[in-house]
Write a protein that holds these residues in place. Structure first.
Motif, PDB file in Angstrom:
ATOM      1  N   UNK A   1       0.010  -7.731   2.581  1.00 54.68           N
ATOM      2  CA  UNK A   1      -1.331  -7.129   2.625  1.00 54.68           C
ATOM      3  C   UNK A   1      -1.733  -6.539   1.281  1.00 54.68           C
ATOM      4  N   UNK A   2      -1.177  -7.029   0.183  1.00 56.90           N
ATOM      5  CA  UNK A   2      -1.558  -6.541  -1.133  1.00 56.90           C
ATOM      6  C   UNK A   2      -0.397  -5.885  -1.853  1.00 56.90           C
ATOM      7  N   UNK A   3      -0.582  -5.674  -3.145  1.00 62.05           N
ATOM      8  CA  UNK A   3       0.469  -5.095  -3.966  1.00 62.05           C
ATOM      9  C   UNK A   3      -0.122  -3.930  -4.747  1.00 62.05           C
ATOM     10  N   UNK A   4       0.604  -2.831  -4.826  1.00 61.99           N
ATOM     11  CA  UNK A   4       0.146  -1.684  -5.598  1.00 61.99           C
ATOM     12  C   UNK A   4       0.449  -1.895  -7.075  1.00 61.99           C
ATOM     13  N   UNK A   5      -0.210  -1.111  -7.916  1.00 60.77           N
ATOM     14  CA  UNK A   5       0.033  -1.222  -9.346  1.00 60.77           C
ATOM     15  C   UNK A   5       1.441  -0.776  -9.697  1.00 60.77           C
TER      16      UNK A   5
ATOM     17  N   UNK B   1      -9.268  -8.853 -16.580  1.00 57.16           N
ATOM     18  CA  UNK B   1      -9.790 -10.221 -16.665  1.00 57.16           C
ATOM     19  C   UNK B   1      -9.904 -10.878 -15.297  1.00 57.16           C
ATOM     20  N   UNK B   2      -9.134 -10.379 -14.322  1.00 60.31           N
ATOM     21  CA  UNK B   2      -9.187 -10.924 -12.964  1.00 60.31           C
ATOM     22  C   UNK B   2     -10.025 -10.052 -12.032  1.00 60.31           C
ATOM     23  N   UNK B   3     -10.844  -9.177 -12.601  1.00 56.41           N
ATOM     24  CA  UNK B   3     -11.559  -8.207 -11.765  1.00 56.41           C
ATOM     25  C   UNK B   3     -12.526  -8.860 -10.786  1.00 56.41           C
ATOM     26  N   UNK B   4     -12.986 -10.067 -11.087  1.00 50.87           N
ATOM     27  CA  UNK B   4     -13.893 -10.755 -10.159  1.00 50.87           C
ATOM     28  C   UNK B   4     -13.144 -11.483  -9.062  1.00 50.87           C
ATOM     29  N   UNK B   5     -11.822 -11.533  -9.157  1.00 53.45           N
ATOM     30  CA  UNK B   5     -11.036 -12.293  -8.181  1.00 53.45           C
ATOM     31  C   UNK B   5     -10.045 -11.408  -7.431  1.00 53.45           C
ATOM     32  N   UNK B   6      -9.877 -10.201  -7.893  1.00 51.20           N
ATOM     33  CA  UNK B   6      -8.948  -9.261  -7.246  1.00 51.20           C
ATOM     34  C   UNK B   6      -9.732  -8.016  -6.862  1.00 51.20           C
ATOM     35  N   UNK B   7      -9.511  -7.543  -5.665  1.00 54.26           N
ATOM     36  CA  UNK B   7     -10.156  -6.312  -5.195  1.00 54.26           C
ATOM     37  C   UNK B   7      -9.089  -5.291  -4.852  1.00 54.26           C
ATOM     38  N   UNK B   8      -9.479  -4.042  -4.913  1.00 46.97           N
ATOM     39  CA  UNK B   8      -8.586  -2.941  -4.566  1.00 46.97           C
ATOM     40  C   UNK B   8      -9.032  -2.361  -3.232  1.00 46.97           C
ATOM     41  N   UNK B   9      -8.135  -2.368  -2.270  1.00 47.73           N
ATOM     42  CA  UNK B   9      -8.448  -1.863  -0.933  1.00 47.73           C
ATOM     43  C   UNK B   9      -7.365  -0.873  -0.525  1.00 47.73           C
ATOM     44  N   UNK B  10      -7.711  -0.060   0.442  1.00 44.80           N
ATOM     45  CA  UNK B  10      -6.761   0.920   0.952  1.00 44.80           C
ATOM     46  C   UNK B  10      -5.959   0.313   2.086  1.00 44.80           C
ATOM     47  N   UNK B  11      -4.674   0.512   2.047  1.00 52.39           N
ATOM     48  CA  UNK B  11      -3.793  -0.019   3.075  1.00 52.39           C
ATOM     49  C   UNK B  11      -2.533   0.829   3.127  1.00 52.39           C
ATOM     50  N   UNK B  12      -2.143   1.223   4.328  1.00 53.11           N
ATOM     51  CA  UNK B  12      -0.913   1.989   4.538  1.00 53.11           C
ATOM     52  C   UNK B  12      -0.868   3.268   3.704  1.00 53.11           C
ATOM     53  N   UNK B  13      -2.014   3.920   3.575  1.00 52.17           N
ATOM     54  CA  UNK B  13      -2.038   5.187   2.869  1.00 52.17           C
ATOM     55  C   UNK B  13      -2.019   5.086   1.367  1.00 52.17           C
ATOM     56  N   UNK B  14      -2.174   3.884   0.821  1.00 52.68           N
ATOM     57  CA  UNK B  14      -2.224   3.715  -0.623  1.00 52.68           C
ATOM     58  C   UNK B  14      -3.235   2.637  -0.939  1.00 52.68           C
ATOM     59  N   UNK B  15      -3.404   2.337  -2.226  1.00 53.53           N
ATOM     60  CA  UNK B  15      -4.390   1.344  -2.646  1.00 53.53           C
ATOM     61  C   UNK B  15      -3.648   0.135  -3.197  1.00 53.53           C
ATOM     62  N   UNK B  16      -4.030  -1.025  -2.696  1.00 54.24           N
ATOM     63  CA  UNK B  16      -3.343  -2.256  -3.051  1.00 54.24           C
ATOM     64  C   UNK B  16      -4.335  -3.235  -3.656  1.00 54.24           C
ATOM     65  N   UNK B  17      -3.792  -4.150  -4.424  1.00 55.19           N
ATOM     66  CA  UNK B  17      -4.569  -5.219  -5.044  1.00 55.19           C
ATOM     67  C   UNK B  17      -4.308  -6.507  -4.288  1.00 55.19           C
ATOM     68  N   UNK B  18      -5.365  -7.231  -4.022  1.00 55.75           N
ATOM     69  CA  UNK B  18      -5.218  -8.520  -3.356  1.00 55.75           C
ATOM     70  C   UNK B  18      -6.397  -9.396  -3.739  1.00 55.75           C
ATOM     71  N   UNK B  19      -6.247 -10.676  -3.487  1.00 54.05           N
ATOM     72  CA  UNK B  19      -7.305 -11.616  -3.820  1.00 54.05           C
ATOM     73  C   UNK B  19      -8.535 -11.342  -2.968  1.00 54.05           C
ATOM     74  N   UNK B  20      -9.686 -11.503  -3.595  1.00 58.34           N
ATOM     75  CA  UNK B  20     -10.920 -11.297  -2.844  1.00 58.34           C
ATOM     76  C   UNK B  20     -11.136 -12.372  -1.795  1.00 58.34           C
ATOM     77  N   UNK B  21     -10.455 -13.494  -1.941  1.00 59.36           N
ATOM     78  CA  UNK B  21     -10.558 -14.558  -0.944  1.00 59.36           C
ATOM     79  C   UNK B  21      -9.192 -15.203  -0.777  1.00 59.36           C
TER      80      UNK B  21
END
Length: 1997
Positions: free
Chosen positions: A956-960, A1004-1024
């Protein structure tokens, strides 16, 4: 080292007279005489002197000046009028080289030299000239220098070198002379700049490329970033670029990008900035030491925390696309969007690196370029004139000499410039452009030509931006090796770029001020740090709340300039240990501007001294102390600010209540995320308007047929956006107040799980319809609950259910979509979406009735309008060829995803981009791959590949944080970083990869990666999701490569990283008011099993997760037991059966309800169910493996829990392996009734809701039955009956009866308030309704076919009469033909009632007179009577007597067993089996038993905790029932175990008995004697031996009967037997005449004594004292008797002896009535008018009332003893008498000590507690006078009240400490414990837990030195009295019959269960606690063998 003023240094170095060095003098006179003569006149009065010492000290004064050679104070030379007509070149020539000026200057300079030692040096205020004038002067000087150089060709070459130095110094002095006047102008504008400056976000126009080389000129350095914008210049700037403030471009950031749906986030982000080299020690120390502590502090309070340093580990900030500033500002803006302090700047004495603007407005750039061209033309014309003039004035020479010399000088100039441009790789400060030679020489037209070519080489006009701008080309455009994979070539290209950067920056600096104004130039040439400070201090107001500055000054830095490390901390000239004053002054202005913007309280200044290696905490203790102090201050400051902002959830209530609250909050937050996401998507919807209308028509048409609309589309077709728009529009399309439920599956990890998705929907429905109910956890329950909640939807308030992306559901439940059939109810509009070719779409179309709509492709016009709108919003345009290419590409793939991808790619296009480089793949995957390829060239293939895989394969995404660590653990990435990015600086051990590299790639990937909240933290995942598929196809084509990434993730989450206890613990724990508060690491709890499973590491999954106690407990607690069950289901090894997993699944299923409410009971539940199984799991031989591989370690870990947990010593709960029930949810309140018919089942709840269930594989509620029509009300029925082929339902509630139709709800018949309770059954296959009336002989028969008409009403005349008044009649639920069987409970006969005839056809008699009928039933062949018979001694047995349905004759009997307690029977299996439900109140459990009527096989199939209220079973596969107080049904599949012979019982099977009493042995503390519930059985236990924890040392049977009294003391059993009657008294008296003494140690009777006369009492009234003394009550219970069992005689009697009357001895406070109470009935006005006679009569009445009260109290002393209480040391006895007093006696002296009296309260010992010595007694009483309950503490030694606690009602249990300093009592109504410290006047309340049920049978004990309390109230719980918290709870399956405490501190609990004979020892298991067992002392007395496995548990209790 000594510093000299510049003038002195200049003279000493050149070693020749000043008269020979003309250039410095001429420069000074030019400034005075011609160019700035007016300004010099105005500023001449500001001259001052500067001493040598003051010059050496670096000041921070605003008017700081620089020394120059002394200048004449006389009048400035003024040009003659005739010079006005001369050319500028001619005028300058005469000005510089006229003899008058030269002589004048020489004479003045000589004068100054003579006075140097006396007056020092003069300070001359210097002025700034215009840029154009400066260029003219420089060019003319260079020209004359060349000419003079050519005429001196005969001189020595060393002289030429000196000349070079001369002009080098000249340039330095001249440009330093340009500062103060401009500073003076700034002072005049400071008041206006704050008013003119606009607040808000900073527009970064110079997303820049950086260099650390800069000239010494003042105009180049950062005076500008914080200067006020000149009004005139600002107007010019805005006129040139009116839209620059309002549009967004790839290098422009605006605050408008913040979402309007932004809410308060629970995270803090801190941005650190400072110099790249000089602030490294501070920033590194903060990141290494403070960041983990602050991270832990925030995580412990439920907040996420990030501290970002984009300069950490980097010394080279150059990027190819010059997006460094943009990335910094974007990151800073993200930090500023969070609350609290977010900006910290660190400054030293070194200035920041210079930057080039990424874009320049067209007007500005062309103005600069025009000025350069104009200067070039002017200088070209002027050169020819100057050449002629110079030949005539200087001398003759060859005309070609100038050209040749000029070329020679230019070549030397370029070489010098190249040498100055190359910066040292390891030093930033050694790069001042003052060290170069190019700027020191006079400018020529060729220089301007070079400037023009430089500008046009690196900047190109980009007309794609509106308005047009000149854009800085990527570095790789002219230096292609900048992106080379060869590290050395990259390094060379980087150096070449620095050289070009310096040249371009020089041009802008020289030409910009005159062309566009100084303010505009300052904005263009701002550094990254300037932009950061501007945004950081101006983004939020006031800045003091969000920003801090740490300023460090090295006091003795000037004395260490020669040190090799000095250049890291101050700006020096290249190659010389001299301060670059220009950069230094710019740094001082930078700091002053910080002071202007930030209050001094937020600027923290520290002075340090120089040390080894400059500033190094590793090599200098003082520096280490400074860094530690800075870190401490930083942490304190930030912690205090964060604490003020944090809204920490207070830990209220017990753990289970906290968990419920947190779980609900988590679900509510999940709902809000979906709502916000839907609103965001809907705002961007622009396509397919016609399709929306099509959906509208389909929905409106489907409202009658209850269809579901399914939208199908390919990936990227816009399904989510379309559904988001539909969610907004549908409520406007349908009538009523419509509610909308929206869920985007895959938005969060929770939404991908079917179970959690249903939980979210159920909670939303309950909130919408204001229903307070508990939301279930399991999938089956949630499916049924969803169906029930949807039944609340009405036409007035319809529901819209929008579910997007059902094909994104995870595999936990195998994409179970069966629950979707539940949504097909009226008034519910459902819209779903899925992929066209997905499996989910196929399942939906096959299982659910749906209307399928396919999303159409984008139309040509939609594509054109979409692209046009995006270009307009970005203020961009495309060339015709670019537009055509983009448009045609979108037409080839007309999907929104491709359109967005293609458009984002065109953002990099400029109008000058070559056509051959324009390429857009026509496939979205290939388009995204092309983006990855371009990123690989810039950032490196290993870095891009690794990051893309981490994002794609994460859970469900990866944190920084995870990115940094996992990137750093990849050797390929670290090697690539070292080679390509020259990573040489030390980085934190937590991640060797600098964060800046990762941040650039993410940017550089800001248009393809979004930051969402998950499991009490913020994770990066593909927008699609399509991007993830493309990444896997490119980078992970094999399964092994995917598993390797998952394995890395698993290794990370397993804790194999530095500081894992901070960043990846199982939970972050903080202590708050003595209690531990947990914030669970949901990220780890979710991800660790996920990655183990997907990496194929099942064994590590079992070892470290599923069979790791701590992980298991935290996951149960932080999530739920359902998550663990899902992990267990996924733990599969092919071709191998995991017995441990299977057994653990069964245990979790049995403990499901307990662990769901209180996960902390995991240890007790595991040990209580598995201890016996695991203890018996031993290998047959030494080499054989054990049966269970993992459970042994798991149970061992349970005994050392991190939490204090009550753990049992042996199995005391139902073990796994039995038949397990499943739960059926469908009711929102408590179920009250249940009935089954032919094909359906009906249930009713307390709210009157009726559910119709279908009995099949997926048993679920079919629908809610309609409400009753007409005046009838919906009842909470007590019983239900389905009749007439399940079409008619009969409800009975109390004395009321109602008959209604099932489908319509029409009431056919209703009977209210009949005299007797109706008992209902049916006959003739449900056509006839037969109603018996309990307590009477009346029977009514109704014809249901004829609309429930009454057929007959008869009064039965029977020979036998009912025995009971209530629940007397027993009626069969089934019938044969029109026959119904009934009987009276506990009778011996039954009768067959003919429903049609209304008569009794026959009577059936039991086969023995002792029979007691308990139930009747009819099958197709038999009439069944269930009779209870006496069996053996003190036991009973059931017989089933079978009669023929044809002849009504007795056939045979079937025996049951002695363990059957039948309450309800039913016929199942088509009449082949009898199913009986046997709830046992004694043990609080229920058994389901069966008989096979043909084989007479009797089985106990299922046993479960709880008392079943009602059950039905028409089919062995569907046995359904419910327990009292539950909202769900339970179902069992009896058919799966009906043939299991291990479940067979017979009459000879031993009856399981329980433990009635536990007696500890004071002399033998390791032994405990338990008296069984079976009379005559005694068991002896050794509680110190682990080998004997499950079996007794000795068992004795038949020692006494149920009429005997057995007492135990010191391993001897004293039995009072032979109960008889005495004849020597007047009236016969029953006594015990015989005493038997049985020695358990000798296993024989040692004494028999007869002739005793011991009066019989209840067993609890006998106490066996030390010395074989028996304490009991007399025959009349008026006194106590002591019997000497050794002699058999009475030793003494303890009687009352009242020394005075009760009234005289009463407590003074209690005996005196208040005047108000005595005259309570006399009003004041009555008293005033009262006559003497009335007053006398009133007083007489009061006296009489007082005497009556005294007499009543006197009579109470003759009451018999109600009960007595014996102290722990057996010295004091207290007796109660149902009176207002208690008596205290001494057992030793047999005296009456005191009488405890309370005139206004009845005193009882039922709710009391006494200290061990009997000194204090605490009693709960009620004051009749005060009408208030009290808790009273009595001093029994003095006979008086010590303390009282008022207004404490409903006290049900009390405990007191030995010294009476602490009293604990329970409140039954509130389910709370209260702690009272009477002598300290302290009183506190401890809230109970959810399932706590305090009642009058509860027992309370104080243990462990008054710090803990043990409570037995159905469950065993331990409480921390000091901190006021609940520690642990143990929930048994059966009833705990007795409890005892063992040990000096009462630390060991001994539990006796009602249904098992095993003695359970329970201790507190806690990690790192090793206390010696209190029962380990003594020795074995019964021959217990001693071996290694039998070692005593000396360290485990």
């Amino acid at each position: 080292m000594q510093l000299r003023p510049i003038g002195c240094s200049f003279y000493m170095k050149n070693r020749r007279p000043v008269s020979e060095v003309c250039c410095p003098v001429l420069c000074g006179h030019i400034t005075e005489m011609e160019l700035y003569r007016k300004k010099i006149i105005r500023n001449r009065h500001r001259h001052s002197q500067l001493s040598y010492a003051s010059y050496c000290h670096i000041t921070e004064q605003e008017n700081e000046v620089v020394n120059l050679p002394p200048i004449s104070n006389g009048k400035s030379a003024i040009l003659d009028p005739h010079t006005k007509g001369q050319t500028t070149a001619r005028r300058l020539q005469e000005l510089f080289f006229s003899e008058d000026l030269r002589d004048h200057h020489v004479s003045r300079h000589r004068t100054v030299r003579k006075k140097k030692n006396s007056i020092g040096h003069q300070l001359v205020p210097l002025s700034r000239v215009s840029v154009e004038t400066e260029l003219e002067i420089t060019a003319h000087l260079k020209y004359h220098l060349h000419q003079r150089h050519s005429n001196r060709n005969t001189q020595d070459s060393s002289l030429e070198e000196k000349g070079d130095v001369v002009f080098q110094k000249t340039k330095t002095v001249f440009f330093k002379s340009l500062v103060p006047l401009e500073e003076n102008e700034k002072e005049e504008k400071e008041d206006d700049e704050d008013e003119e400056r606009k607040e808000g976000g900073v527009i970064v126009q110079n997303a820049s490329s950086c260099t650390d080389e800069a000239p010494d000129g003042q105009g180049s350095l950062s005076e500008g970033p914080f200067r006020a914008v000149d009004v005139h210049d600002k107007q010019r700037f805005d006129e040139r670029d009116p839209k620059v403030q309002h549009h967004s471009s790839p290098n422009t950031l605006n605050d408008d990008s913040v979402s309007s749906f932004h809410i308060k986030e629970r995270r803090f982000m801190i941005y650190l900035c400072g110099g790249y080299k000089d602030t490294v020690p501070e920033r590194s120390a903060l990141m290494e030491s403070v960041y983990p502590r602050l991270y832990l502090h925030c995580k412990q309070r439920g907040y996420d925390f990030r501290m970002i340093d984009l300069r950490a580990g980097l010394g080279d900030p150059v990027s190819d696309h010059h997006d460094l500033a943009e990335m910094h500002m974007e990151t800073l803006r993200r930090c500023q969007e969070t609350e609290g302090p977010n900006f910290f700047v660190f400054t030293g004495q070194k200035h920041e690196i210079r930057s080039l603007p990424n874009t320049i407005p067209q007007a500005d750039f062309e103005a600069i370029l025009k000025l350069v061209e104009r200067s070039k033309k002017k200088l070209s014309r002027r050169q020819s004139d100057m050449a002629v003039d110079s030949q005539s004035s200087i001398g003759t020479g060859d005309s070609r000499s100038f050209v040749l010399d000029k070329e020679l000088i230019l070549s030397e100039e370029r070489e010098a410039f190249q040498s100055s441009a190359v910066m040292s790789e390891n030093s930033i400060s050694s790069c001042s452009m003052s060290d170069g030679d190019e700027t020191q020489l006079a400018r020529t037209w060729m220089d301007y030509d070079q400037d023009s070519s430089l500008l046009q080489t690196w900047y190109k006009l980009d007309k794609n931006t509106i308005p047009a701008v000149y854009r800085l080309l990527p570095v790789s455009t002219h230096h292609p090796d900048f992106l080379s994979r060869d590290g050395h070539r990259r390094k060379l290209a980087r150096k070449a770029w620095r050289s070009s950067c310096v040249k371009v920056w020089n041009v802008l600096w020289r030409s910009g001020p005159e062309a566009i104004g100084e303010e505009a130039v300052c904005r263009l040439l701002r550094t990254v740090l300037d932009w950061e400070v501007e945004q950081g201090l101006g983004g939020k107001q006031p800045p003091e709340e969000y920003s801090h500055c740490y300023k460090r000054i090295i006091t003795d830095l000037l004395y260490n300039l020669k040190n090799e490390y000095a250049s890291q901390f101050i700006d020096l000239h290249k190659g010389r240990p001299e301060i670059n004053q220009t950069l230094h002054q710019a740094q001082q202005r930078f700091i002053r501007n910080i002071h202007l913007k930030l209050r001094h309280t937020n600027i923290h200044e520290t002075s340090v001294s120089w040390g080894r290696k400059g500033m190094s905490a590793k090599h200098n203790r003082s520096h280490q102390f400074y860094v530690e102090r800075l870190c401490s201050h930083f942490q304190r400051t930030l912690t205090a600010s964060l604490n003020r902002l944090m809204q920490v959830r207070q830990a209220k209530g017990s753990f289970d209540m906290q968990r419920k609250d947190v779980s609900r909050l988590r679900v509510e937050e999940e709902i809000r995320r979906h709502v916000r996401f839907g609103k965001t998507l809907a705002q961007g919807y622009v396509f397919r308007q016609d399709f929306l209308m099509e959906v509208k028509h389909v929905l409106q048409a489907s409202s009658s047929s209850q269809n579901t609309v399914l939208l199908l589309g390919e990936l990227g077709s816009g399904k989510s956006t379309t559904l988001a728009k539909l969610a907004q529009l549908i409520p406007t399309w349908i009538p009523g107040d419509a509610a909308v439920l929206t869920c985007f599956v895959g938005l969060t990890s929770e939404s991908r799980n079917v179970r959690l998705l249903l939980q979210t929907l159920c909670l939303q429905l309950a909130n919408i319809y204001s229903l307070k109910t508990e939301i279930s956890e399991s999938l089956s329950e949630l499916s049924s609950q969803l169906c029930s909640l949807l039944g609340l939807v009405t036409e007035a308030r319809p529901l819209t259910l929008v579910l997007d992306g059902l094909d994104n559901l995870s595999e936990e439940h195998e994409t179970d979509l069966s629950w979707l059939s539940n949504v097909l109810v009226p008034n519910v509009f459902t819209v779903l979406s899925a992929g066209t070719q997905s499996k989910c779409a196929q399942i939906l179309q096959s299982q659910v009735k749906v209307a399928v709509l396919s999303l159409p492709a984008l139309h040509r016009d939609e594509i054109a309008s979409g692209l046009a709108s995006r270009l307009a919003s970005d203020f961009r345009q495309l060339t015709e060829s670019q537009w055509s290419l983009l448009f045609q590409s979108c037409l080839s793939c007309p999907s929104p995803l491709y359109l967005n991808l293609a458009y984002v790619g065109t953002r990099q296009w400029s109008s000058f981009t070559p056509k051959e480089s324009l390429n857009i793949p026509t496939d979205p995957n290939q388009l995204f791959v092309s983006i990855l390829v371009s990123l690989e060239r810039e950032h490196g293939p290993c870095l891009v590949r690794r990051m893309a895989l981490l994002v794609s394969l994460s859970c469900s995404g990866v944190t920084e944080e995870e990115l940094l660590v996992l990137l750093g653990r990849d050797d390929n990435v670290t090697r690539e970083t070292a080679v390509l990015h020259h990573q040489t600086l030390a980085v934190s051990e937590y991640s060797p990869v600098p964060y800046a590299l990762v941040a650039r790639l993410l940017h550089n990937l800001r248009d393809y990666i979004s930051e969402v909240e998950s499991d009490g933290t913020w994770v990066l995942r593909w927008t699609h999701a399509e991007f993830g598929y493309a990444v896997l196809q490119r980078y992970a084509p094999t399964e092994d490569s995917i598993k390797a990434v998952h394995a890395d993730f698993a290794d990370y989450f397993n804790g194999n990283v530095p500081n894992s206890q901070v960043f990846q613990p199982l939970a972050w724990i903080r202590k708050e008011k003595g209690r531990r508060c947990y914030e669970f690491n949901l990220r780890k709890l979710h991800c660790l099993p996920y990655h183990y499973i997907h990496s194929g590491q099942i064994i590590p999954l079992l070892e470290r997760c599923l069979f790791n106690y701590e992980f298991l407990m935290h996951k149960l607690w932080g999530l739920s037991v359902c998550h663990v069950q899902e992990d267990l289901k996924a733990a599969v090894i092919p071709d191998k059966e995991l017995l441990d997993v299977k057994l653990l699944e069964q245990v979790l299923c049995l403990s499901y309800s307990v662990l769901l409410n209180d996960p902390c009971q995991l240890a007790s539940q595991l040990l209580g169910r598995l201890e016996r199984i695991i203890s018996q799991d031993k290998p047959v031989t030494s080499g054989d493996p054990r049966r269970y591989s993992f459970l042994h370690d798991l149970l061992a870990q349970c005994k050392s829990s991190s939490l204090p947990v009550l753990v049992p010593s042996y199995t005391c709960l139902l073990p796994p392996g039995g038949l397990v029930h499943t739960l059926l949810s469908g009711h929102m309140s408590v179920v009250t009734a249940l009935a089954h018919g032919r094909r359906h089942m009906v249930s009713c709840s307390s709210d009157g809701l009726l559910n119709l269930w279908r009995l099949d594989e997926q048993t679920r509620p079919v629908r809610h039955l309609p409400r009753a029509h007409g005046p009838a009300v919906d009842w909470a029925a007590d019983s239900l009956t389905l009749c007439l082929d399940d079409s008619v339902l009969v409800l009975q509630m109390g004395h009321c009866l109602q008959v209604r139709e099932v489908d319509s709800g029409k009431v056919l018949y209703m009977e209210k308030e009949s005299l007797d309770v109706p008992v209902v059954t049916s006959a003739c296959d449900g056509r006839l309704l037969v109603v018996f009336y309990d307590g009477s002989h009346m029977v009514k028969v109704f014809d249901l076919v004829a609309s429930c008409s009454l057929l007959c009403c008869v009064n039965l005349a029977l020979e036998f009469e009912p025995i009971h008044k209530d629940q007397s009649v027993l009626v069969s639920r089934h019938s044969v033909k029109d026959f119904v069987l009934f009987a009276y409970r506990d009778g011996g006969e039954a009768a067959i009632f003919n429903a049609k005839g209304g008569v009794v056809s026959s009577t059936l008699k039991a086969q023995h007179p002792a029979a007691s009928i308990q139930a009747v039933e009819i099958s197709s062949q038999y009439l069944l009577l269930f009779c209870r018979y006496p069996y053996k001694r003190d036991s009973e047995i059931f017989h089933i007597e079978l009669f023929s349905t044809a002849s009504f004759q007795y056939l045979r009997s079937i025996l049951g067993c002695s363990q059957d307690y039948i309450s309800q029977v039913t016929i199942a299996g088509g009449g082949s089996h009898i199913v009986a439900f046997c709830p046992a109140p004694r043990s609080s459990t229920t058994e389901i038993i069966t008989w096979n009527l043909e084989t007479e096989d009797h089985k106990h199939i299922a046993r479960f905790p709880g008392l079943l209220a009602y059950g039905v079973c028409s089919d062995l596969h569907y046995c359904v029932g419910f327990c009292a107080g539950e909202q769900f049904l339970r179902t069992w599949d009896l058919g799966s175990r009906i043939n299991d012979q291990t479940l067979t019982y017979n009459v000879h099977k031993a009856h399981s008995d329980g433990t009635a009493e536990i007696v500890t042995m004071q002399r033998y503390p390791r032994y405990v004697v338990c008296r069984s519930t079976r009379p005559g059985t005694v068991r002896l236990w050794n509680v110190a031996r682990t080998r004997f924890k499950g079996r007794p040392v000795q068992v004795e049977h038949g020692l006494f009967s149920s009429s005997d009294i057995a007492l135990v003391r010191d391993l001897k059993l004293y039995i009072l037997s032979d109960r008889g009657t005495t004849n020597f008294t007047d009236a016969p008296t029953s006594v015990y005449q015989t005493l038997l003494v049985y020695d358990l140690l000798k296993k024989s009777y040692i004494k028999k004594q007869t002739g005793l006369f011991i009066y019989p009492c209840p067993r609890q009234d006998y106490r066996l004292l030390d010395g074989e003394i028996l304490l009991g009550l007399s025959e009349t219970r008026d006194h106590l008797i002591l019997w000497d069992l050794d002699s058999g005689y009475i030793k003494g009697r303890i009687k009352t002896s009242y020394k005075e009357t009760l009234l005289s001895s009463m407590d003074r406070d209690s005996q005196m009535m208040s005047s108000k109470e005595k005259t309570g009935l006399v009003m004041p006005w009555d008293r005033r008018t009262e006559t003497q006679t009335a007053k006398r009569r009133r007083r007489e009445r009061e006296v009489k009332r007082e005497k009556d009260e005294q007499q009543r109290l006197e009579r109470e002393k003759f009451n018999s003893i109600d009960q007595y209480l014996l102290s722990g040391d057996e010295q004091v006895v207290i007796c109660s008498y149902f009176a207002h007093h208690l008596n205290v006696f001494s057992v030793v002296s047999e005296e009456h000590l005191h009488t405890l009296e309370d005139r206004w309260s009845l005193l009882s010992l039922r709710t009391t507690a006494i200290t061990h010595t009997g000194g204090y007694l605490v009693v709960s009483n009620y004051s009749e006078a005060q009408h208030a309950p009290y808790l009273t503490l009595w001093d029994t030694q003095q006979g008086r009240v010590r303390k009282r606690l008022k207004n404490e009602p409903e006290i049900c249990c009390i405990a007191i400490s030995d010294d009476a300093c602490r009293v604990v009592f329970g409140i039954s109504g509130l389910n709370k414990l209260k702690v009272w410290e009477p002598f300290r006047r302290k009183h506190k309340t401890i809230s109970g837990y959810g399932s706590l049920n305090l009642n009058w049978s509860s027992l309370l004990f104080i243990t462990e030195g008054q710090s803990k309390a043990i409570l037995l109230s159905d469950e065993v719980s331990m409480w921390d009295l000091d901190n006021g918290t609940l520690l642990s709870v143990f929930t048994p399956d059966s009833k705990i019959q007795t409890i005892s405490l063992l040990g000096p501190n009462n630390g060991t609990l001994l539990l006796g269960f009602s249904d098992m004979s095993t003695l359970i020892t329970m201790t507190v298991s806690q990690q790192n606690t090793h206390t010696k067992s209190s029962v380990a002392c003594g020795k074995d007395l019964f021959g217990e063998s001693s071996s290694s496995e039998d070692d005593e548990e000396t360290n485990k209790n």
